[in-house]
Design an enzyme around this catalytic site. Sequence first.
Site, short mmCIF file in Angstrom:
data_model
loop_
_atom_site.label_atom_id
_atom_site.label_comp_id
_atom_site.label_asym_id
_atom_site.label_seq_id
_atom_site.Cartn_x
_atom_site.Cartn_y
_atom_site.Cartn_z
N LYS A 157 0.50 -1.06 0.20
CA LYS A 157 -0.42 -0.09 -0.63
C LYS A 157 0.53 1.28 -0.18
O LYS A 157 1.39 1.29 0.90
CB LYS A 157 -0.59 -0.02 0.99
CG LYS A 157 -1.95 0.84 1.34
CD LYS A 157 -1.97 2.34 0.98
CE LYS A 157 -1.44 3.43 1.98
NZ LYS A 157 -1.54 4.56 1.54
N GLU A 176 10.05 2.13 9.78
CA GLU A 176 10.86 3.36 9.29
C GLU A 176 10.47 4.24 9.91
O GLU A 176 9.65 4.62 8.91
CB GLU A 176 11.61 2.80 8.20
CG GLU A 176 11.83 0.67 7.91
CD GLU A 176 13.26 1.93 8.39
OE1 GLU A 176 14.49 2.27 8.50
OE2 GLU A 176 14.35 0.27 8.55
N CYS A 199 13.99 11.10 5.40
CA CYS A 199 14.02 10.73 6.90
C CYS A 199 15.41 11.38 7.77
O CYS A 199 14.81 11.43 8.34
CB CYS A 199 13.75 9.02 7.34
SG CYS A 199 14.78 8.48 5.86
N GLU A 213 10.63 17.38 13.29
CA GLU A 213 11.10 17.05 12.10
C GLU A 213 9.86 17.53 11.18
O GLU A 213 8.61 18.13 10.93
CB GLU A 213 10.65 15.61 11.55
CG GLU A 213 10.64 15.11 10.14
CD GLU A 213 10.41 14.21 10.12
OE1 GLU A 213 9.46 13.39 10.42
OE2 GLU A 213 11.05 12.75 9.77
P1 NAD Z 1 2.67 8.77 6.72
O1 NAD Z 1 2.94 8.23 7.83
O2 NAD Z 1 1.67 9.87 6.91
O3 NAD Z 1 2.21 8.02 6.02
C1 NAD Z 1 2.75 6.85 5.54
C2 NAD Z 1 2.34 6.19 5.04
O4 NAD Z 1 1.15 5.86 6.20
C3 NAD Z 1 1.58 6.18 3.85
O5 NAD Z 1 1.21 4.76 3.09
C4 NAD Z 1 -0.14 6.54 4.11
O6 NAD Z 1 -1.21 6.02 3.39
C5 NAD Z 1 -0.18 5.35 5.66
N1 NAD Z 1 -1.10 5.26 6.26
C6 NAD Z 1 -1.28 6.60 6.73
N2 NAD Z 1 -2.32 6.57 7.66
C7 NAD Z 1 -2.85 5.08 8.27
C8 NAD Z 1 -3.08 4.13 8.80
N3 NAD Z 1 -3.86 5.14 9.96
N4 NAD Z 1 -3.02 2.65 9.17
C9 NAD Z 1 -2.18 2.54 8.12
N5 NAD Z 1 -1.34 3.37 7.20
C10 NAD Z 1 -1.71 4.77 7.31
O7 NAD Z 1 4.15 9.62 6.56
P2 NAD Z 1 4.65 10.55 4.96
O8 NAD Z 1 3.61 11.60 4.91
O9 NAD Z 1 3.88 9.56 3.68
O10 NAD Z 1 5.94 10.01 4.74
C11 NAD Z 1 6.85 11.14 5.31
C12 NAD Z 1 7.35 10.89 6.38
O11 NAD Z 1 7.80 8.94 6.01
C13 NAD Z 1 8.46 11.33 7.65
O12 NAD Z 1 8.35 11.38 8.46
C14 NAD Z 1 10.11 10.53 7.20
O13 NAD Z 1 10.96 10.51 8.16
C15 NAD Z 1 9.49 9.17 7.22
N6 NAD Z 1 10.22 7.87 6.34
C16 NAD Z 1 11.45 7.34 7.14
C17 NAD Z 1 12.23 6.36 6.23
C18 NAD Z 1 12.74 5.59 6.85
O14 NAD Z 1 13.85 5.28 6.07
N7 NAD Z 1 12.94 5.96 8.18
C19 NAD Z 1 12.02 6.68 5.09
C20 NAD Z 1 11.72 7.59 4.52
C21 NAD Z 1 9.89 8.37 5.46
#
Ligand code: NAD
Length: 505
Positions: A185, A260, A294, A395
Amino acid sequence: MASSPVPPRLLYIGGEWVAPVKGGSLPVINPATEKEFARIPNATSEDVDAAVAAATAAFKSGHWSKTTGAYRAKYLRAIAAKLREHKAVLAKAETMDCGKPIDEASWDMDDVATCFDYYAGQAEALDGRNAAPPAIDVGMAEFDVRVRREALGVVGLITPWNYPLLMAAWKVAPALAAGCTAVLKPSELASLTCLELAAIAAQVGLPPGVLNVITGTGPDAGAPLSGHKGLAKVAFTGSAATGRLVAQAAAANIRPASMELGGKSALIVFEDADVEQAVEWAMFGAFWTNGQICSSTSRLLVAEAIAPAFLQQLKKRAESINVCDPLTEGCRMGPLVSEGQYRKVLAYVEAGKADGAQLVTGGGRPAGAPGSSGYWVAPTVFAGVTPGMRIWREEIFGPVLSVATFATEAEAVAAANDSEYGLAGAVISADPDRCKRVAEALECGIVWINCSQPCFCYAPWGGIKNSGHGRELGEWGLDNFLSVKQITKYVSPDIWGWYNPPSKL
Ligand code: NAD
């Protein structure tokens, strides 16, 4: 209106393209123009059920999970080859979907293909690990104890938008190499290339149900997936706030969830550093992928002695970054991914000013941004940032670098570690002993010495504290999707003897 470089797609479930049960769809917005150029399906719990059912049937058939790693490696390599073949189209789709410069998107596509090739090798190596596992010394010659590594089962993979296909590859490639079947997803903000991955899976004849791709919002599609009882594991990349919800949903089913999450990574630059080199790495750390990484260098600690010269050069070079239409070759910064992200980043800029940080450069729309639309924020640097300020602690996930100074090594390390996050850190110094000391003292999962951000699929990736737990990439990435089975064999010709002494115990 620029047209989509990829065809419209439905959900990919059980090897078929299927419309979502409730018929919903979501717009795909080009963040450079704010124009809709495609639509993606919005899956709901009914579609999640269908995808998990398809993945379960595929797993139970054994046609994937019980095959050799060498067999699975052929599919992974075929996927890698197709990814390379379609690299230009995929990179363009990704740039239009999330705004990253085309040169970066092309580089990402190479990394995606390399990741699939790498895990093909890991799948083959798994055959060797299972064929001749070393005996474990349990201190009793009567027993031969070994382990066998087996596919965990059906896994749910939830990914973010900043590296749409690469973050998916980091999970899909090792999961499939391990013999798992998967439901992916991707983020609703950038799903196009993950749907193309499904198309490539179909083209190479990946058995139906092994990889299912469902698009949709977090609440509609992500939540029912993370709490689905049919999963053996959830692998999540995204924000700490969402990670908490996903981990709770998985925990309710007593299922593991690898996390992550976000970061607030610090780069420490000592007074003996080559300033030009250090400025280059600071900029790469803070502004690459439009600052939406991230592990981005969001906090810079620079030695007092070189701070004025450093800041002067940083300002000059940040202002010379080629900000333009991200589809233009040579572009080094595009727009942020969405209106929501744009507003969030600008709110942090205002918070920095209100808290008394000194705006060195940026903070508004960059001069190179084409036209008057799009979610553009110039490369932004704040100096004089103190530990209590929100721009130092939270962040931001945008091109905003917060700079503070330090007098001693101990002070710098303490400031770097004073964060709820622990994803990455970096140190730049001409003194190798100091670099080693600082690398060991930083509380995080990844440390860069005399650089910032390089990432290789062969080496582990992940954080501590609120940055999550578990490791992706390398052999650790494969182990994420394997269950370790203990196999203990009684090898003595003698009776065990508990009821007929003398016992062997
Ligand atoms: P997000 O948490 O908003 O969304 C991530 C995913 O989770 C999306 O697919 C979203 O649709 C899904 N999601 C949202 N609500 C959900 C729920 N209630 N239940 C299950 N899934 C749900 O993050 P984002 O804005 O897409 O990405 C940015 C974040 O990701 C930043 O905090 C960044 O640091 C982090 N990130 C971490 C890494 C790592 O390797 N540690 C890598 C890339 C991004």
